[in-house]
Write an enzyme that holds these catalytic residues in place. Structure first.
Site, PDB file in Angstrom:
ATOM      1  N   GLU A 205       0.957  -1.037  -0.014  1.00 19.67           N
ATOM      2  CA  GLU A 205       0.338   0.115   0.569  1.00 19.67           C
ATOM      3  C   GLU A 205       1.287   1.062   0.143  1.00 19.67           C
ATOM      4  O   GLU A 205       0.333   2.844   0.557  1.00 19.67           O
ATOM      5  CB  GLU A 205      -0.689   0.338   1.075  1.00 19.67           C
ATOM      6  CG  GLU A 205      -1.851  -0.909   0.734  1.00 19.67           C
ATOM      7  CD  GLU A 205      -3.067  -0.531   0.301  1.00 19.67           C
ATOM      8  OE1 GLU A 205      -3.311   0.044  -0.614  1.00 19.67           O
ATOM      9  OE2 GLU A 205      -3.238  -1.733  -0.625  1.00 19.67           O
TER      10      GLU A 205
HETATM   11  C1  LIG Z   1       3.165  -9.972  -0.182  1.00 22.71           C
HETATM   12  C2  LIG Z   1       2.719  -8.197  -0.212  1.00 22.71           C
HETATM   13  C3  LIG Z   1       0.642  -8.714  -1.052  1.00 22.71           C
HETATM   14  C4  LIG Z   1       1.022  -7.733  -1.187  1.00 22.71           C
HETATM   15  N1  LIG Z   1      -0.240  -7.464  -2.453  1.00 22.71           N
HETATM   16  C5  LIG Z   1      -0.666  -6.726  -3.248  1.00 22.71           C
HETATM   17  C6  LIG Z   1      -1.893  -6.397  -3.693  1.00 22.71           C
HETATM   18  O1  LIG Z   1      -2.513  -6.993  -3.521  1.00 22.71           O
HETATM   19  N2  LIG Z   1      -1.934  -5.535  -5.245  1.00 22.71           N
HETATM   20  C7  LIG Z   1      -0.637  -5.363  -5.438  1.00 22.71           C
HETATM   21  O2  LIG Z   1      -1.030  -4.241  -6.587  1.00 22.71           O
HETATM   22  N3  LIG Z   1       0.597  -4.804  -5.138  1.00 22.71           N
HETATM   23  C8  LIG Z   1       0.331  -5.619  -4.305  1.00 22.71           C
HETATM   24  N4  LIG Z   1       1.923  -5.468  -3.664  1.00 22.71           N
HETATM   25  C9  LIG Z   1       2.736  -5.199  -4.478  1.00 22.71           C
HETATM   26  C10 LIG Z   1       3.652  -3.478  -2.767  1.00 22.71           C
HETATM   27  O3  LIG Z   1       2.825  -3.004  -3.570  1.00 22.71           O
HETATM   28  C11 LIG Z   1       4.875  -3.505  -3.241  1.00 22.71           C
HETATM   29  O4  LIG Z   1       5.302  -4.155  -2.956  1.00 22.71           O
HETATM   30  C12 LIG Z   1       5.289  -2.706  -3.303  1.00 22.71           C
HETATM   31  O5  LIG Z   1       4.344  -1.254  -3.667  1.00 22.71           O
HETATM   32  C13 LIG Z   1       6.706  -1.453  -3.186  1.00 22.71           C
HETATM   33  O6  LIG Z   1       6.575  -1.991  -4.616  1.00 22.71           O
HETATM   34  P1  LIG Z   1       8.158  -2.892  -5.077  1.00 22.71           P
HETATM   35  O7  LIG Z   1       8.131  -3.905  -4.169  1.00 22.71           O
HETATM   36  O8  LIG Z   1       8.452  -2.933  -6.096  1.00 22.71           O
HETATM   37  O9  LIG Z   1       9.203  -1.907  -4.649  1.00 22.71           O
HETATM   38  P2  LIG Z   1      10.563  -0.708  -5.067  1.00 22.71           P
HETATM   39  O10 LIG Z   1       9.899   0.349  -5.588  1.00 22.71           O
HETATM   40  O11 LIG Z   1      11.542  -0.624  -5.991  1.00 22.71           O
HETATM   41  O12 LIG Z   1      11.126   0.264  -4.136  1.00 22.71           O
HETATM   42  C14 LIG Z   1      11.965  -0.243  -3.348  1.00 22.71           C
HETATM   43  C15 LIG Z   1      12.818   0.374  -2.310  1.00 22.71           C
HETATM   44  O13 LIG Z   1      13.458   1.442  -3.164  1.00 22.71           O
HETATM   45  C16 LIG Z   1      11.894   2.655  -2.688  1.00 22.71           C
HETATM   46  N5  LIG Z   1      11.975   3.826  -3.136  1.00 22.71           N
HETATM   47  C17 LIG Z   1      11.110   2.931  -4.520  1.00 22.71           C
HETATM   48  N6  LIG Z   1      10.482   4.272  -4.857  1.00 22.71           N
HETATM   49  C18 LIG Z   1      11.537   5.249  -4.046  1.00 22.71           C
HETATM   50  C19 LIG Z   1      11.343   7.146  -4.709  1.00 22.71           C
HETATM   51  N7  LIG Z   1      11.025   7.502  -5.264  1.00 22.71           N
HETATM   52  N8  LIG Z   1      11.710   7.845  -3.693  1.00 22.71           N
HETATM   53  C20 LIG Z   1      12.201   6.576  -2.433  1.00 22.71           C
HETATM   54  N9  LIG Z   1      12.346   5.718  -2.032  1.00 22.71           N
HETATM   55  C21 LIG Z   1      11.701   5.055  -3.183  1.00 22.71           C
HETATM   56  C22 LIG Z   1      10.685   1.904  -1.627  1.00 22.71           C
HETATM   57  O14 LIG Z   1      10.268   2.927  -0.230  1.00 22.71           O
HETATM   58  C23 LIG Z   1      11.705   0.976  -1.465  1.00 22.71           C
HETATM   59  O15 LIG Z   1      12.564   0.877   0.294  1.00 22.71           O
HETATM   60  C24 LIG Z   1       1.717  -6.686  -2.544  1.00 22.71           C
HETATM   61  C25 LIG Z   1       3.166  -6.865  -1.890  1.00 22.71           C
HETATM   62  C26 LIG Z   1       3.445  -8.316  -0.979  1.00 22.71           C
HETATM   63  C27 LIG Z   1       5.132  -8.420  -0.816  1.00 22.71           C
END
Ligand SMILES: Cc1cc2nc3c(=O)[nH]c(=O)nc-3n(C[C@H](O)[C@H](O)[C@H](O)COP(=O)(O)OP(=O)(O)OC[C@H]3O[C@@H](n4cnc5c(N)ncnc54)[C@H](O)[C@@H]3O)c2cc1C
Length: 591
Positions: free
Chosen positions: A440
């Site tokens: 989220e």
């Molecule tokens: C168990 C689980 C359930 C989930 N359920 C859903 C679901 O139902 N529907 C859905 O759509 N998604 C879902 N997700 C996905 C989840 O919302 C994402 O994992 C989350 O939004 C982070 O995206 P990412 O994993 O690509 O991390 P990334 O975006 O790659 O982020 C990696 C790190 O970089 C930081 N970061 C990234 N961009 C920036 C920036 N511009 N400035 C500063 N810091 C930054 C982040 O804070 C994080 O610490 C789920 C994930 C998991 C693991």
């Protein structure tokens, strides 16, 4: 370990911190007049303790499994879900036109906390359905609402949220899933989504996916994203289920926690494209999805509170049983004492209790602001409430989920070695809690949202109004002159001063040097939460002075003010004087 919902503290927080009585007095929540909140929460507490809590360990051990495209949830899961939905718990907040009960978000939040304390991985599915209902109700066509809402409200069908793709997590600009106009008013959806919670399951006969995708002629970036409703089974005109849509679950994740919640990779359009219906307008999908995400952010905050509460109850029960050492004042030769007599164990338990209640205070404040933003009749008051909710959303989401992790970790510490082995169940809370700070919108993204988008609302006046309220509480504590408050008034006043200075610094800096403002975003969010949580607990303690639990409320507010709130000064320095060190990190990571 059994779970007992903290109904007394929920009610006290709703009334004395979040202003439930004011909501009722202003005619904005007549449904809750005459003790209705207590009656509903008592019933919910029974269901949570008796039906859901026993599922928690079973779900963790068995997990959900995938075989030949079919997901099987753990033993007892389906039956509990049906009983839960049949009892009406899925429809509390949902619109009455579609069979819901139209109750305030504040009440729903307290119930959501119970389901998540009892079995976090179970409660996560319905949590997304609530968001799907809200998005569809706000933005869907009449035809879509007629076809889907009543079944989602009753819980016969569940909803999901499909944003994430391998290359598009925090940054939805990179989203690639496609939607083609089919010429008959429907769309054909193709693409891969990952991490989709309850994307496939055996608990409901249909699943209603809300999917973000791009039209071929869409502008680049987030302005070119549309939202579609894509059902697992197509729905015939008479409401019966038809053909399986062109979508499937291609895998489920093996995870640190929430084992029972299936986290699915979803393949849309292997054949001719999954049939989807537009929600809202073309290219305006992100705004619609945000309706769902803002609701979900409050509920994820509540998950943090919920897991902290469960971990606290577990640790407290253990500390009363486990015997090691003797009390400092025990006579020579006395038998070993329960560890709860030791000052450091008491400190840990108070830390868990106070932090949990502070996160509950902030989350319920947000819920009340959301209620006012929907229910106020005066446009000015509605706007003020919406801005208050907008500010509190990232604070509640990030702070409460961090507290969930911290408190669950302290819970393990209270257990000693028995906390680290799985059989006591304390470790599961930490494993389950970890995800809430990530999904989220990660907590880092929440902090950015607070600083860049929320602080400037109404030229900074919206934040100032919240700070002024906090000052009022600190002044009341000082005027109360109650010895039991100890140094609470002084600690709160110092934290509010620090918050005010840090806010002014950020407002002045964000335009000139955004990188400096963003370097301090996370410490600023915590500083805000400490002042908000500290004044929330103090407000509750002030109101409860003459009540039976008044002494415990006072001790909890004092502990938080004297042990947690002083970190505010350090956080202020990290915000206003710490950007240089973050900038220097460029040299550290240059290679
Ligand atoms: C168990 C689980 C359930 C989930 N359920 C859903 C679901 O139902 N529907 C859905 O759509 N998604 C879902 N997700 C996905 C989840 O919302 C994402 O994992 C989350 O939004 C982070 O995206 P990412 O994993 O690509 O991390 P990334 O975006 O790659 O982020 C990696 C790190 O970089 C930081 N970061 C990234 N961009 C920036 C920036 N511009 N400035 C500063 N810091 C930054 C982040 O804070 C994080 O610490 C789920 C994930 C998991 C693991």
């Amino acid at each position: 370990m059994s779970y007992r919902a903290p109904v007394e503290d929920m009610i006290a927080t709703m009334r004395h911190v979040a202003g439930l009585d004011g909501l009722i007095g202003d005619g904005l929540a007549p449904e809750l007049d005459g003790g209705m909140s207590e009656a509903i929460l008592d019933e919910a507490a029974k269901f949570a303790a008796e039906r859901l809590a026993p599922l928690n360990a079973v779900g963790d051990k068995h997990g959900s499994t995938l075989k030949d495209g079919v997901v099987t949830t753990p033993p007892g899961w389906k039956e509990a879900y049906r009983a839960w939905a049949e009892a009406g718990w899925n429809s509390l907040q949902a619109p009455e036109t579609y069979g819901g009960q139209g109750l305030p978000v504040l009440l729903q939040s307290a119930c959501t906390e119970m389901w998540n304390s009892a079995a976090f991985a179970f409660a996560l599915g319905p949590l997304l359905t609530v968001g799907a209902i809200e998005a569809l109700y706000a933005h869907g066509s009449e035809e879509l609402k007629e076809t889907y809402l009543a079944k989602l409200v009753s819980g016969e069908w569940m909803g999901t949220m499909n944003l994430t793709e391998p290359q598009a997590g925090s940054d939805l600009n990179a989203l690639r899933s496609r939607a083609e106009r089919a010429g008959d008013g429907t769309y054909r959806i193709t693409g891969q989504k990952i991490f989709i919670t309850y994307g496939e399951q055996d608990m409901t006969e249909n699943i209603v996916h809300l999917v973000l995708a791009r039209l071929p002629d869409a502008p680049p970036g987030t302005r070119g994203i549309s939202l579609f409703l894509v059902p697992k089974y197509l729905v015939n005109n008479d409401g019966t289920l038809g053909a399986h849509n062109d979508l499937r679950c291609s895998g489920i994740e093996h995870k640190l926690g929430i084992h029972a919640s299936p986290t699915c990779s979803m393949a849309y359009g292997d054949k001719d494209g999954a049939i989807g219906w537009l929600i809202g307008e073309e290219n305006r999908g992100l705004a619609c999805m945000f309706t769902m995400m803002n609701n979900a952010r409050l509920n994820v905050a509540i998950q943090g509170v919920a897991i902290a509460e469960r971990a606290y109850q577990h640790a407290l029960a253990f500390a009363r049983e486990r015997r090691q050492g003797t009390a400092l004042d025990a006579p020579k030769g006395a038998p070993m004492s329960p560890i709860i007599v030791h000052p450091d164990v008491r400190r840990m338990l108070m830390d868990m209790r106070a932090k949990t209640q502070s996160a509950r205070a902030i989350s319920y404040l947000l819920a009340e602001a959301l209620d006012r933003s929907h229910r106020e009749t005066d446009a000015g008051r509605r706007k003020a409430a919406a801005e208050r909710a907008a500010i509190l959303t990232p604070i509640a989401k990030a702070y409460a989920t961090d507290i969930g992790i911290e408190v669950a970790s302290t819970g393990i510490q209270v257990h000693g070695g028995m906390g680290y082995v799985e059989e006591t169940g304390a470790a599961q809370y930490l494993r389950d809690a970890r995800i809430a700070a990530i999904y989220e919108g990660t907590n880092g993204i929440q902090a950015i949202d607070l600083v860049l988008r929320k602080l400037p609302l109404s030229g900074g006046e919206a934040v100032k109004a919240l700070i002024a309220e906090m000052r009022g509480v600190a002044a009341e504590v000082a005027a109360a002159n109650t010895p039991g408050f100890g140094h609470t008034a002084a600690r709160l006043a110092a934290a509010i001063d620090a918050l005010e200075r840090a806010t002014q610094w950020l407002l002045a800096t964000m335009g000139a040097k955004q990188a400096d403002a963003l370097a301090g975003a996370t410490p600023y969010l915590k500083l805000f939460a400490l002042a908000q949580g500290g004044t929330g607990l103090a407000k509750k303690a002030l109101a409860m002075r003459s009540e039976e639990n008044g002494a415990a409320a006072l001790a909890t507010a004092r502990f938080y003010a004297e042990h947690a709130v002083p970190e505010a000064q350090a956080l202020e320095l990290a915000v206003t004087e710490g950007a240089g060190a973050v900038e220097d990190a460029a040299a550290v990571f240059a290679a």
